[in-house]
Design a protein around this motif. Structure first.
Motif, PDB file in Angstrom:
ATOM      1  N   ALA A  25     -11.890   0.230  12.478  1.00  0.00           N
ATOM      2  CA  ALA A  25     -13.066   0.440  11.589  1.00  0.00           C
ATOM      3  C   ALA A  25     -13.313  -0.595  10.556  1.00  0.00           C
ATOM      4  CB  ALA A  25     -12.024   1.844  10.359  1.00  0.00           C
ATOM      5  N   GLU A  26     -14.444  -0.813   9.718  1.00  0.00           N
ATOM      6  CA  GLU A  26     -14.585  -1.853   8.642  1.00  0.00           C
ATOM      7  C   GLU A  26     -14.657  -0.892   7.406  1.00  0.00           C
ATOM      8  OE1 GLU A  26     -18.389  -3.137  10.117  1.00  0.00           O
ATOM      9  OE2 GLU A  26     -17.600  -4.430  11.782  1.00  0.00           O
ATOM     10  N   LEU A  27     -13.263  -1.459   6.780  1.00  0.00           N
ATOM     11  CA  LEU A  27     -13.504  -1.250   5.626  1.00  0.00           C
ATOM     12  C   LEU A  27     -13.386  -2.525   4.584  1.00  0.00           C
ATOM     13  CD1 LEU A  27     -10.871   0.979   7.088  1.00  0.00           C
ATOM     14  CD2 LEU A  27     -12.859   1.765   5.689  1.00  0.00           C
ATOM     15  N   PRO A  28     -13.122  -2.684   3.302  1.00  0.00           N
ATOM     16  CA  PRO A  28     -12.724  -3.666   2.443  1.00  0.00           C
ATOM     17  C   PRO A  28     -11.203  -3.673   2.767  1.00  0.00           C
ATOM     18  CG  PRO A  28     -13.602  -1.773   1.049  1.00  0.00           C
ATOM     19  CD  PRO A  28     -13.686  -1.226   3.012  1.00  0.00           C
ATOM     20  N   GLU A  29     -10.369  -4.933   2.047  1.00  0.00           N
ATOM     21  CA  GLU A  29      -9.259  -4.606   2.465  1.00  0.00           C
ATOM     22  C   GLU A  29      -8.135  -3.386   2.067  1.00  0.00           C
ATOM     23  OE1 GLU A  29      -5.350  -8.260   1.355  1.00  0.00           O
ATOM     24  OE2 GLU A  29      -7.201  -8.561   0.473  1.00  0.00           O
ATOM     25  N   ILE A  30      -7.242  -3.244   2.191  1.00  0.00           N
ATOM     26  CA  ILE A  30      -6.740  -1.661   1.911  1.00  0.00           C
ATOM     27  C   ILE A  30      -6.119  -2.223   1.543  1.00  0.00           C
ATOM     28  CG2 ILE A  30      -5.120  -0.313   2.810  1.00  0.00           C
ATOM     29  CD1 ILE A  30      -7.236  -0.148   5.591  1.00  0.00           C
ATOM     30  N   THR A  31      -5.803  -2.551  -0.402  1.00  0.00           N
ATOM     31  CA  THR A  31      -4.064  -2.637  -0.687  1.00  0.00           C
ATOM     32  C   THR A  31      -3.824  -1.603  -1.841  1.00  0.00           C
ATOM     33  OG1 THR A  31      -6.056  -3.117  -2.620  1.00  0.00           O
ATOM     34  CG2 THR A  31      -4.946  -4.870  -0.884  1.00  0.00           C
ATOM     35  N   THR A  32      -4.982  -0.294  -1.373  1.00  0.00           N
ATOM     36  CA  THR A  32      -4.882   1.107  -2.106  1.00  0.00           C
ATOM     37  C   THR A  32      -4.187   2.472  -1.688  1.00  0.00           C
ATOM     38  OG1 THR A  32      -5.190   0.255  -4.360  1.00  0.00           O
ATOM     39  CG2 THR A  32      -4.634   2.013  -4.055  1.00  0.00           C
ATOM     40  N   VAL A  33      -4.169   3.442  -0.851  1.00  0.00           N
ATOM     41  CA  VAL A  33      -3.361   4.011  -0.527  1.00  0.00           C
ATOM     42  C   VAL A  33      -3.900   5.788  -0.878  1.00  0.00           C
ATOM     43  CG1 VAL A  33      -2.960   3.339   1.961  1.00  0.00           C
ATOM     44  CG2 VAL A  33      -1.186   3.985   0.224  1.00  0.00           C
ATOM     45  N   THR A  34      -4.218   6.729  -1.001  1.00  0.00           N
ATOM     46  CA  THR A  34      -3.844   8.033  -1.367  1.00  0.00           C
ATOM     47  C   THR A  34      -1.946   8.606  -0.738  1.00  0.00           C
ATOM     48  OG1 THR A  34      -6.495   8.563  -1.944  1.00  0.00           O
ATOM     49  CG2 THR A  34      -4.918  10.535  -1.677  1.00  0.00           C
ATOM     50  N   GLU A  35      -2.105   9.275  -1.903  1.00  0.00           N
ATOM     51  CA  GLU A  35      -0.368   9.988  -1.145  1.00  0.00           C
ATOM     52  C   GLU A  35      -0.826  10.995  -1.667  1.00  0.00           C
ATOM     53  OE1 GLU A  35       3.794   8.690  -0.924  1.00  0.00           O
ATOM     54  OE2 GLU A  35       3.076   8.548  -2.640  1.00  0.00           O
ATOM     55  N   CYS A  36      -0.196  11.989  -1.240  1.00  0.00           N
ATOM     56  CA  CYS A  36      -0.447  13.623  -1.446  1.00  0.00           C
ATOM     57  C   CYS A  36       1.034  14.898  -1.649  1.00  0.00           C
ATOM     58  CB  CYS A  36      -1.574  14.332  -1.219  1.00  0.00           C
ATOM     59  SG  CYS A  36      -1.622  16.666  -1.478  1.00  0.00           S
ATOM     60  N   PRO A  37       1.622  15.018  -2.036  1.00  0.00           N
ATOM     61  CA  PRO A  37       2.584  16.059  -2.428  1.00  0.00           C
ATOM     62  C   PRO A  37       2.579  17.291  -1.599  1.00  0.00           C
ATOM     63  CG  PRO A  37       2.065  16.490  -4.716  1.00  0.00           C
ATOM     64  CD  PRO A  37       0.691  15.301  -3.955  1.00  0.00           C
ATOM     65  N   CYS A  38       1.239  17.590  -1.031  1.00  0.00           N
ATOM     66  CA  CYS A  38       1.284  18.905   0.282  1.00  0.00           C
ATOM     67  C   CYS A  38       2.128  19.041   1.162  1.00  0.00           C
ATOM     68  CB  CYS A  38      -0.838  19.264   0.228  1.00  0.00           C
ATOM     69  SG  CYS A  38      -0.589  18.435   1.901  1.00  0.00           S
ATOM     70  N   SER A  39       1.964  20.236   0.954  1.00  0.00           N
ATOM     71  CA  SER A  39       2.832  19.933   2.189  1.00  0.00           C
ATOM     72  C   SER A  39       2.362  20.089   3.320  1.00  0.00           C
ATOM     73  CB  SER A  39       2.541  22.280   3.207  1.00  0.00           C
ATOM     74  OG  SER A  39       0.833  22.284   2.928  1.00  0.00           O
ATOM     75  N   ILE A  40       1.311  19.593   4.550  1.00  0.00           N
ATOM     76  CA  ILE A  40       0.610  18.514   5.423  1.00  0.00           C
ATOM     77  C   ILE A  40       1.448  17.300   5.109  1.00  0.00           C
ATOM     78  CG2 ILE A  40      -1.278  18.731   4.674  1.00  0.00           C
ATOM     79  CD1 ILE A  40       0.405  19.041   8.408  1.00  0.00           C
ATOM     80  N   CYS A  41       0.789  16.716   3.727  1.00  0.00           N
ATOM     81  CA  CYS A  41       0.801  15.193   3.748  1.00  0.00           C
ATOM     82  C   CYS A  41       2.469  15.603   3.365  1.00  0.00           C
ATOM     83  CB  CYS A  41       0.338  14.670   2.876  1.00  0.00           C
ATOM     84  SG  CYS A  41      -1.493  15.229   2.778  1.00  0.00           S
ATOM     85  N   ARG A  42       2.979  16.398   2.879  1.00  0.00           N
ATOM     86  CA  ARG A  42       4.785  15.630   2.673  1.00  0.00           C
ATOM     87  C   ARG A  42       5.827  15.721   3.904  1.00  0.00           C
ATOM     88  NH1 ARG A  42       9.662  17.769  -0.124  1.00  0.00           N
ATOM     89  NH2 ARG A  42      11.074  18.409   1.460  1.00  0.00           N
TER      90      ARG A  42
END
Length: 304
Positions: A25-42
């Motif tokens: 995948a071509e992306l800007p440098e990854i320095t930030t991610v999304t974190e979620c407390p929902c049932s599947i992400c947990r």
């Protein structure tokens, strides 16, 4: 003159642990991610990075269609994981409602990223759709008594696999030995491990619903749900002996083989549990230590 937007992109490579699925995948440098407390992400420990499948994503090995897929609730997200090793690789949004953001990559499965250092942007997905109800554990319970302990139950997301554990209250125990490991498989599964003895744990579910992933010296056989992909625990592989495991390391010297034999002996007495699967545990209150497991057991993992 400002630099062209595409000139700032980096090529990242990601994969499931067994290497059956590999992408770039071509992306800007990854320095930030999304974190979620929902049932599947947990339960899966997702750290999401969004991309555009049409412009900046390509499959190098395998196919999106060849991955196992899990949907629930509104079914807007299609959660993709490897049927062999259980790695949660990404989620797709096959909908016109999210133009330009139709693939969400799990940063844990991207090569050469230190997820411990990434900035985490919170997003609350618990308010999407109907409230999630934790599946009930209806299997046997541990019969051993644990001084000062309590009973925990847990499950994968879909409920086909459940677990019961007797252990001291996890939020209050600073000496629980709970770890977050950055070895190749624990990083991809984002597991939080606690290490009770075998008799303190009961894993329940039909055998046909359980995937058991073995690799390297095959000392362990990590069970995960074949339907939703959640990793439950980390018991010893009963089908292998210490001597057999030691000889599975090509070129290992006597000291390295002895280390593997010690590792096998210890794991025959314990049944590590992924705390993410347990119901009612406040993850923010846990006393978790970080383990540099990537350098712990030879040989080192080689990214495909």
């Amino acid at each position: 003159m400002e630099p062209d937007k595409d000139s700032l992109l980096r090529t990242y490579r990601g994969n499931c642990h067994c290497g059956a699925f590999v992408y770039e995948a071509e992306l800007p440098e990854i320095t930030t991610v999304t974190e979620c407390p929902c049932s599947i992400c947990r339960k899966k420990g997702y750290l999401f990075v969004s991309t555009n499948s049409k412009a900046h994503f390509k499959v190098v090995k395998g196919s999106l269609e060849g991955l196992s897929e899990y949907r629930f609730g509104t079914k807007a997200l299609h959660h993709k994981f490897c049927a062999n090793c259980g790695t949660a690789v990404l989620a797709t949004v096959p909908s016109v409602e999210a133009p330009g953001k139709d693939i969400y990559l799990n940063a844990h499965a991207i090569q050469d990223i230190d997820t411990w250092t990434l900035k985490r942007t919170p997003v609350d997905g618990t308010k999407i759709g109907s409230p999630y109800e934790e599946p009930k554990h209806t299997g046997p319970l541990p019969t051993v008594e644990v001084e000062g302990g309590q009973l925990y139950t847990g499950s994968c997301h879909c409920g086909k696999l459940t677990i019961a554990l007797k252990i001291k209250p996890l939020e209050d125990d600073k000496d629980s030995g709970m770890i977050e490991c950055n070895c190749s498989i624990c990083e991809r599964n984002a597991c939080l491990w606690v290490y009770p003895k075998v008799e303190q744990v009961v894993l329940s579910g039909r055998e046909e619903d359980i995937g058991r992933y073995r690799f390297n010296h095959e000392v362990l056989a990590k069970p995960f749900c074949r339907t939703c992909g959640v990793t439950m625990s980390n018991p010893a592989n009963e089908a292998i002996t210490a001597d057999e495991a030691a000889t599975k390391l090509p070129g290992a010297d006597a000291a390295q083989q002895a280390k593997v034999r010690q590792y096998v002996a210890r794991h025959k007495t314990i049944h590590p549990v992924n705390v993410r699967t347990l119901h009612g545990v406040d993850l923010d209150r846990l006393h978790v230590k970080r383990l540099d497991g990537a350098r712990l057991i030879p040989p080192p993992y080689v990214n495909p």
